[in-house]
Structures are given as C-alpha cells and as structure tokens.
Scaffold this motif. Structure first.
Motif, PDB file in Angstrom:
ATOM      1  N   ILE A 143       6.826 -26.358   9.080  1.00  0.00           N
ATOM      2  CA  ILE A 143       5.756 -26.064   8.126  1.00  0.00           C
ATOM      3  C   ILE A 143       4.403 -26.068   8.823  1.00  0.00           C
ATOM      4  CG2 ILE A 143       4.507 -26.940   6.115  1.00  0.00           C
ATOM      5  CD1 ILE A 143       7.193 -27.934   5.020  1.00  0.00           C
ATOM      6  N   ILE A 144       4.151 -27.106   9.613  1.00  0.00           N
ATOM      7  CA  ILE A 144       2.871 -27.213  10.312  1.00  0.00           C
ATOM      8  C   ILE A 144       2.702 -26.082  11.320  1.00  0.00           C
ATOM      9  CG2 ILE A 144       1.542 -28.629  11.927  1.00  0.00           C
ATOM     10  CD1 ILE A 144       2.778 -31.099  10.549  1.00  0.00           C
ATOM     11  N   LEU A 145       3.755 -25.794  12.058  1.00  0.00           N
ATOM     12  CA  LEU A 145       3.692 -24.788  13.122  1.00  0.00           C
ATOM     13  C   LEU A 145       3.308 -23.410  12.606  1.00  0.00           C
ATOM     14  CD1 LEU A 145       4.212 -24.201  16.161  1.00  0.00           C
ATOM     15  CD2 LEU A 145       6.573 -23.648  15.523  1.00  0.00           C
ATOM     16  N   LEU A 146       3.832 -23.036  11.431  1.00  0.00           N
ATOM     17  CA  LEU A 146       3.570 -21.690  10.920  1.00  0.00           C
ATOM     18  C   LEU A 146       2.501 -21.640   9.835  1.00  0.00           C
ATOM     19  CD1 LEU A 146       7.098 -20.011  10.826  1.00  0.00           C
ATOM     20  CD2 LEU A 146       5.317 -19.847  12.552  1.00  0.00           C
ATOM     21  N   SER A 147       2.274 -22.761   9.151  1.00  0.00           N
ATOM     22  CA  SER A 147       1.344 -22.734   8.021  1.00  0.00           C
ATOM     23  C   SER A 147      -0.113 -22.816   8.449  1.00  0.00           C
ATOM     24  CB  SER A 147       1.659 -23.881   7.050  1.00  0.00           C
ATOM     25  OG  SER A 147       2.936 -23.716   6.474  1.00  0.00           O
ATOM     26  N   ILE A 148      -0.418 -23.660   9.430  1.00  0.00           N
ATOM     27  CA  ILE A 148      -1.812 -23.817   9.844  1.00  0.00           C
ATOM     28  C   ILE A 148      -2.391 -22.506  10.397  1.00  0.00           C
ATOM     29  CG2 ILE A 148      -3.359 -24.958  11.473  1.00  0.00           C
ATOM     30  CD1 ILE A 148      -1.767 -27.510  11.054  1.00  0.00           C
ATOM     31  N   PRO A 149      -1.722 -21.853  11.351  1.00  0.00           N
ATOM     32  CA  PRO A 149      -2.279 -20.565  11.806  1.00  0.00           C
ATOM     33  C   PRO A 149      -2.305 -19.520  10.704  1.00  0.00           C
ATOM     34  CG  PRO A 149      -0.108 -20.949  12.778  1.00  0.00           C
ATOM     35  CD  PRO A 149      -0.524 -22.235  12.134  1.00  0.00           C
ATOM     36  N   ARG A 150      -1.335 -19.589   9.794  1.00  0.00           N
ATOM     37  CA  ARG A 150      -1.307 -18.603   8.712  1.00  0.00           C
ATOM     38  C   ARG A 150      -2.549 -18.716   7.837  1.00  0.00           C
ATOM     39  NH1 ARG A 150       3.255 -17.443   4.070  1.00  0.00           N
ATOM     40  NH2 ARG A 150       1.853 -16.362   2.649  1.00  0.00           N
ATOM     41  N   VAL A 151      -2.987 -19.930   7.539  1.00  0.00           N
ATOM     42  CA  VAL A 151      -4.166 -20.109   6.700  1.00  0.00           C
ATOM     43  C   VAL A 151      -5.366 -19.389   7.308  1.00  0.00           C
ATOM     44  CG1 VAL A 151      -5.853 -21.798   5.877  1.00  0.00           C
ATOM     45  CG2 VAL A 151      -3.404 -22.257   5.616  1.00  0.00           C
ATOM     46  N   PHE A 152      -5.610 -19.583   8.587  1.00  0.00           N
ATOM     47  CA  PHE A 152      -6.760 -18.962   9.239  1.00  0.00           C
ATOM     48  C   PHE A 152      -6.597 -17.441   9.328  1.00  0.00           C
ATOM     49  CE2 PHE A 152      -6.992 -23.350  10.800  1.00  0.00           C
ATOM     50  CZ  PHE A 152      -8.318 -23.634  10.514  1.00  0.00           C
ATOM     51  N   VAL A 185     -10.457 -25.691 -10.364  1.00  0.00           N
ATOM     52  CA  VAL A 185      -9.512 -25.529 -11.480  1.00  0.00           C
ATOM     53  C   VAL A 185      -8.625 -24.304 -11.287  1.00  0.00           C
ATOM     54  CG1 VAL A 185      -9.303 -25.123 -13.970  1.00  0.00           C
ATOM     55  CG2 VAL A 185     -10.965 -26.797 -13.101  1.00  0.00           C
ATOM     56  N   PRO A 186      -9.188 -23.113 -10.994  1.00  0.00           N
ATOM     57  CA  PRO A 186      -8.311 -21.963 -10.746  1.00  0.00           C
ATOM     58  C   PRO A 186      -7.343 -22.195  -9.592  1.00  0.00           C
ATOM     59  CG  PRO A 186     -10.564 -21.236 -11.085  1.00  0.00           C
ATOM     60  CD  PRO A 186     -10.614 -22.720 -10.955  1.00  0.00           C
ATOM     61  N   ALA A 187      -7.812 -22.871  -8.528  1.00  0.00           N
ATOM     62  CA  ALA A 187      -6.943 -23.136  -7.386  1.00  0.00           C
ATOM     63  C   ALA A 187      -5.795 -24.054  -7.774  1.00  0.00           C
ATOM     64  CB  ALA A 187      -7.751 -23.763  -6.244  1.00  0.00           C
ATOM     65  N   PHE A 188      -6.094 -25.077  -8.575  1.00  0.00           N
ATOM     66  CA  PHE A 188      -5.050 -25.992  -9.028  1.00  0.00           C
ATOM     67  C   PHE A 188      -3.998 -25.248  -9.854  1.00  0.00           C
ATOM     68  CE2 PHE A 188      -3.421 -28.635 -12.520  1.00  0.00           C
ATOM     69  CZ  PHE A 188      -2.724 -29.594 -11.784  1.00  0.00           C
ATOM     70  N   LEU A 189      -4.461 -24.401 -10.765  1.00  0.00           N
ATOM     71  CA  LEU A 189      -3.525 -23.646 -11.601  1.00  0.00           C
ATOM     72  C   LEU A 189      -2.707 -22.670 -10.765  1.00  0.00           C
ATOM     73  CD1 LEU A 189      -5.798 -22.924 -14.695  1.00  0.00           C
ATOM     74  CD2 LEU A 189      -3.926 -24.578 -14.540  1.00  0.00           C
ATOM     75  N   TRP A 190      -3.348 -22.003  -9.816  1.00  0.00           N
ATOM     76  CA  TRP A 190      -2.675 -21.068  -8.913  1.00  0.00           C
ATOM     77  C   TRP A 190      -1.544 -21.761  -8.169  1.00  0.00           C
ATOM     78  CZ3 TRP A 190      -1.712 -16.304  -7.316  1.00  0.00           C
ATOM     79  CH2 TRP A 190      -1.485 -16.020  -5.980  1.00  0.00           C
ATOM     80  N   TRP A 227      -6.824 -15.127 -10.274  1.00  0.00           N
ATOM     81  CA  TRP A 227      -6.160 -14.967  -8.984  1.00  0.00           C
ATOM     82  C   TRP A 227      -5.897 -13.528  -8.587  1.00  0.00           C
ATOM     83  CZ3 TRP A 227      -5.321 -19.179 -12.110  1.00  0.00           C
ATOM     84  CH2 TRP A 227      -4.547 -18.964 -13.263  1.00  0.00           C
ATOM     85  N   PHE A 228      -5.367 -12.728  -9.489  1.00  0.00           N
ATOM     86  CA  PHE A 228      -5.014 -11.356  -9.123  1.00  0.00           C
ATOM     87  C   PHE A 228      -6.248 -10.463  -9.000  1.00  0.00           C
ATOM     88  CE2 PHE A 228      -0.659 -12.182 -11.203  1.00  0.00           C
ATOM     89  CZ  PHE A 228      -0.194 -12.754 -10.029  1.00  0.00           C
ATOM     90  N   VAL A 229      -7.311 -10.786  -9.719  1.00  0.00           N
ATOM     91  CA  VAL A 229      -8.564 -10.039  -9.564  1.00  0.00           C
ATOM     92  C   VAL A 229      -9.116 -10.267  -8.165  1.00  0.00           C
ATOM     93  CG1 VAL A 229     -10.954  -9.816 -10.331  1.00  0.00           C
ATOM     94  CG2 VAL A 229      -9.114 -10.071 -12.015  1.00  0.00           C
ATOM     95  N   VAL A 244       0.115 -23.302   0.969  1.00  0.00           N
ATOM     96  CA  VAL A 244      -0.350 -22.369   1.996  1.00  0.00           C
ATOM     97  C   VAL A 244      -0.965 -21.125   1.363  1.00  0.00           C
ATOM     98  CG1 VAL A 244       1.708 -20.922   2.335  1.00  0.00           C
ATOM     99  CG2 VAL A 244       0.275 -21.515   4.290  1.00  0.00           C
ATOM    100  N   HIS A 245      -0.598 -20.848   0.115  1.00  0.00           N
ATOM    101  CA  HIS A 245      -1.154 -19.675  -0.563  1.00  0.00           C
ATOM    102  C   HIS A 245      -2.555 -19.918  -1.119  1.00  0.00           C
ATOM    103  CE1 HIS A 245       2.773 -17.880  -0.079  1.00  0.00           C
ATOM    104  NE2 HIS A 245       2.277 -16.737  -0.523  1.00  0.00           N
ATOM    105  N   LEU A 246      -3.112 -21.114  -0.897  1.00  0.00           N
ATOM    106  CA  LEU A 246      -4.528 -21.310  -1.184  1.00  0.00           C
ATOM    107  C   LEU A 246      -5.385 -20.384  -0.323  1.00  0.00           C
ATOM    108  CD1 LEU A 246      -4.795 -25.198  -1.514  1.00  0.00           C
ATOM    109  CD2 LEU A 246      -5.352 -23.512  -3.297  1.00  0.00           C
ATOM    110  N   ALA A 247      -4.848 -19.972   0.815  1.00  0.00           N
ATOM    111  CA  ALA A 247      -5.579 -19.042   1.669  1.00  0.00           C
ATOM    112  C   ALA A 247      -5.681 -17.664   1.026  1.00  0.00           C
ATOM    113  CB  ALA A 247      -4.904 -18.932   3.036  1.00  0.00           C
TER     114      ALA A 247
END
Length: 257
Positions: free
Chosen positions: A32-41, A208-213, A118-120, A189-192
C-alpha cells in the motif's frame, strides 16, 4: 483460516520472492505504501495538467505485479480464475453502476454543481475535453473516456487492492477484516482525485465533501469485494469497478459537462 487457504499461502509468492516476502499484514501494508504515496503526488499533478499518462503507467504496474510476484496458485488465490457464478459478473457490473448513481445524486442534492461535488470537480480535470460539445462530440468523448476508465483502473486496482493487498491482510486477519482494510486504503488514496482540491490558486482539503467521498468509496469497495466473492473470481470485482466508472462518465458527460 482454512487449512486449504494456509496451503495456498505457503506457495503464494514465487520462490525468488519468497525469500523476501511472506503473506501477512506487514507485506500488505508495504505494498500500500509503495504504490499509494507516489500515486497521490502523480494524481495531484495530473489533476492540474490533465495528463494522466503516469497514472496509467502506475495502473499497468498493478496489472503485472501478480504475474511477476505470484505463483500460479497465488494468482488463483487472488481470484485470477474462471468465475464459479458467471452471472455475478453482470450483477457486479450493475451494482457498481448503482453505487455510482447513488453517489452522484446525493452529491448533486448536497452540493449542486459546485466543485464541492465530487464528480463536478473530477469533470474539471478532463482538460482535453472542449468546453462546448456537440451531441456527436459528446458521445465520442464519452465512449473514449469510458473505454479508458473501464480498463486501466478497474483491472489494475482490483488486482492490487482486492487481490494482492486483500490476500496479504487476509492471511493474518481473515477475509472480512481484510476487506475493510483494502477498501479503506482504496478510498483514502482517492483523496488525490477529490477531497484535496486545487482552488483559488491553492490546495485545499474540503473536509465534509472529502469525508463523504471517502465514505461512499469505502462502501463501493465493499460491493466490489462482494462481487469478487459471489462470482468466485476477481473478474467480479473488475466488472463492478468498471460499471462504477461507466456510470461516473455518463453523469460527467450528460449531466455536468
């Protein structure tokens, strides 16, 4: 854990890999760490430029990992096999579409057409799409974007999250808890993609939108996992994820753009 599953885990990784990795939560967390951290950036940068080339490469890495690291028994363990209940492929696809539809209408009800929906916000990262579309152009862009989003991310992410990550955590904590972990990792990871947004010449966290997302994506991931379990194959999860992405693009091109 069943004896049969323990036997599978003994031959999960290829011999050369087994010297360094053993199935378990530590290995799952490492992936998770190996692929998620670079993915966020990478995704945060892509949301500004509209260039998702490197994101696609990351998905391709997820595609090939099971074939590089796992034995044939290991690939079967993560669900790379013929479905036991093929009709659940279609059911998973429809459930994925339903999850996305619910997310869209709740977002539209709460936030309208603002970038807090989110979709907007995601539609605004489709920078290659003209602001004004004819009906023919709309259909072409919808088909192109849908084809891409129904292949790269569903295959790569499901092989990774519902496959490799899930089975590593399941080795220590069982399938149900592992499903909560892989779903949480996927959602966070989809917060990015949304939640951490670029607005007013600066990055912001929309609390709030991020929490719901994240909450909604977590629920959708559980549906993806159920589709895998019910179908007896990772294809169930891939189909469910693809259905979600198809519906997302439908709402973006026919309700938002």
């Amino acid at each position: 854990m069943t004896i049969q599953k323990m036997q599978h885990l003994d031959t999960f990784y290829k011999n050369a890999i087994r010297r360094f990795l053993q199935p378990g939560w530590k290995t799952g967390l490492g992936f998770i760490i190996l692929l998620s951290i670079p993915r966020v950036f990478i995704v945060l940068q892509a949301s500004l430029t509209g260039n998702y080339q490197y994101v696609s490469i990351l998905f391709l890495v997820m595609w090939v990992l099971p074939f590089l690291l796992l034995t044939r028994a290991g690939r079967k363990q993560i669900g790379i096999k013929r479905p036991q209940h093929a009709w659940w492929i279609l059911m998973g696809f429809l459930l994925g579409m339903a999850c996305c539809t619910i997310m869209y209408w709740i977002g539209a009800w709460l936030f309208g057409v603002s970038t807090h929906q989110w979709f907007v916000y995601i539609s605004g990262t489709y920078t290659q799409v003209p602001a004004q579309l004819t009906s023919n152009d709309r259909l072409v862009f919808f088909l192109v974007y849908s084809a891409i989003s129904m292949t790269f991310s569903p295959v790569g992410e499901e092989l990774f999250y519902r496959g490799i990550v899930h089975e590593n955590f399941a080795a220590d904590m069982g399938d149900t808890r592992a499903a909560f972990v892989d779903s949480s990792a996927f959602a966070l990871v989809h917060l990015a993609h949304f939640g951490i947004v670029y607005s007013g010449q600066q990055w912001q966290l929309l609390y709030v939108p991020a929490f719901l997302w994240v909450l909604f994506l977590f629920g959708a991931c559980l549906v993806f996992y159920i589709s895998r379990r019910k179908s007896g194959s990772i294809l169930g999860a891939i189909a469910s994820h693809a259905g979600f992405n198809l519906a997302m693009n439908y709402f973006i091109f026919y309700y938002i753009r």
